[in-house]
Design a protein around this motif. Structure first.
Motif, short mmCIF file in Angstrom:
data_model
loop_
_atom_site.label_atom_id
_atom_site.label_comp_id
_atom_site.label_asym_id
_atom_site.label_seq_id
_atom_site.Cartn_x
_atom_site.Cartn_y
_atom_site.Cartn_z
N UNK A 89 38.60 66.46 22.86
CA UNK A 89 39.29 65.22 22.51
C UNK A 89 39.77 64.50 23.78
N UNK A 90 40.24 65.27 24.74
CA UNK A 90 40.69 64.69 26.01
C UNK A 90 39.56 63.96 26.72
N UNK A 91 38.38 64.58 26.77
CA UNK A 91 37.23 63.94 27.39
C UNK A 91 36.86 62.67 26.63
N UNK A 92 36.90 62.74 25.33
CA UNK A 92 36.61 61.56 24.51
C UNK A 92 37.60 60.44 24.85
N UNK A 93 38.86 60.78 24.98
CA UNK A 93 39.89 59.79 25.27
C UNK A 93 39.78 59.24 26.69
N UNK A 94 39.16 59.98 27.58
CA UNK A 94 38.90 59.48 28.93
C UNK A 94 37.77 58.45 28.90
N UNK A 95 36.71 58.77 28.16
CA UNK A 95 35.52 57.93 28.18
C UNK A 95 35.61 56.70 27.30
N UNK A 96 36.38 56.74 26.22
CA UNK A 96 36.44 55.59 25.32
C UNK A 96 36.88 54.30 26.02
N UNK A 97 37.99 54.30 26.77
CA UNK A 97 38.39 53.04 27.42
C UNK A 97 37.44 52.62 28.55
N UNK A 98 36.82 53.59 29.22
CA UNK A 98 35.86 53.25 30.26
C UNK A 98 34.65 52.55 29.64
N UNK A 99 34.13 53.14 28.56
CA UNK A 99 32.98 52.56 27.88
C UNK A 99 33.33 51.18 27.31
N UNK A 100 34.50 51.05 26.73
CA UNK A 100 34.92 49.77 26.17
C UNK A 100 35.05 48.72 27.27
N UNK A 101 35.65 49.08 28.37
CA UNK A 101 35.79 48.15 29.49
C UNK A 101 34.44 47.75 30.06
N UNK A 102 33.54 48.71 30.15
CA UNK A 102 32.19 48.43 30.65
C UNK A 102 31.48 47.43 29.75
N UNK A 103 31.58 47.62 28.45
CA UNK A 103 30.95 46.70 27.51
C UNK A 103 31.61 45.33 27.52
N UNK A 104 32.92 45.29 27.69
CA UNK A 104 33.64 44.02 27.73
C UNK A 104 33.25 43.20 28.97
#
Length: 150
Positions: A112-127
């Motif tokens: 879950x921690x890894x997921x929570x690390x990658x979610x905002x990075x992926x979202x920012x990358x897409x934005x």
């Protein structure tokens, strides 16, 4: 004469389809797909862990590790990427260690921690793409994932 379903043919078709799409997408999309792959693999690992599916968990964690290690980490431009590339590199390294520990300890909280690390990075990358951050960039830079990512 022809089998209705041939696993080897399906596998070959799938491989060719992936290879063809790799040549037709831009580097920003490629990094986005890598982020999606990490998140998907971590989600699969969490589900497998909850079901007690050891092989499924191991395979999903292995896939996430390979995507981070062989895809995202190697795409970083550590010379020209500055602090962003260094920070992403540190997050990737930390995430790799957490994935390995999660696998060894069978710990869903680490996943879950890894997921929570990658979610905002992926979202920012897409934005970045959606908001036109890359639209004013030199088109040759889009061919360099390391310039875009870090």
């Amino acid at each position: 004469m022809f089998n209705a379903f041939n696993p080897r043919a399906a596998s070959a078709y799938q491989r060719i389809s992936v290879e063809t799409s790799m040549h037709t997408i831009d580097q920003h999309q490629l990094v986005s797909l890598l982020y999606d792959g990490v998140l998907s693999s971590v989600a699969l690992a969490r589900g497998a862990m909850a079901r007690g599916d050891v092989l499924g968990k191991c395979n999903a964690i292995d896939k996430a590790i390979r995507i981070i290690d062989e895809g995202l980490t190697t795409a970083l431009d550590r010379e020209d990427g500055g602090e962003i590339a260094q920070n992403l590199g540190a997050l990737y390294d930390y995430s790799l260690r957490r994935l390995i520990s999660a696998n060894a300890r069978n710990d869903p909280e680490m996943l879950l921690e890894v997921q929570q690390i990658f979610e905002p990075i992926a979202q920012g990358w897409n934005e970045m793409k959606k908001n036109g951050v890359l639209s004013n960039a030199d088109p040759r830079d889009a061919a360099q994932p390391s310039k875009q990512e870090g």
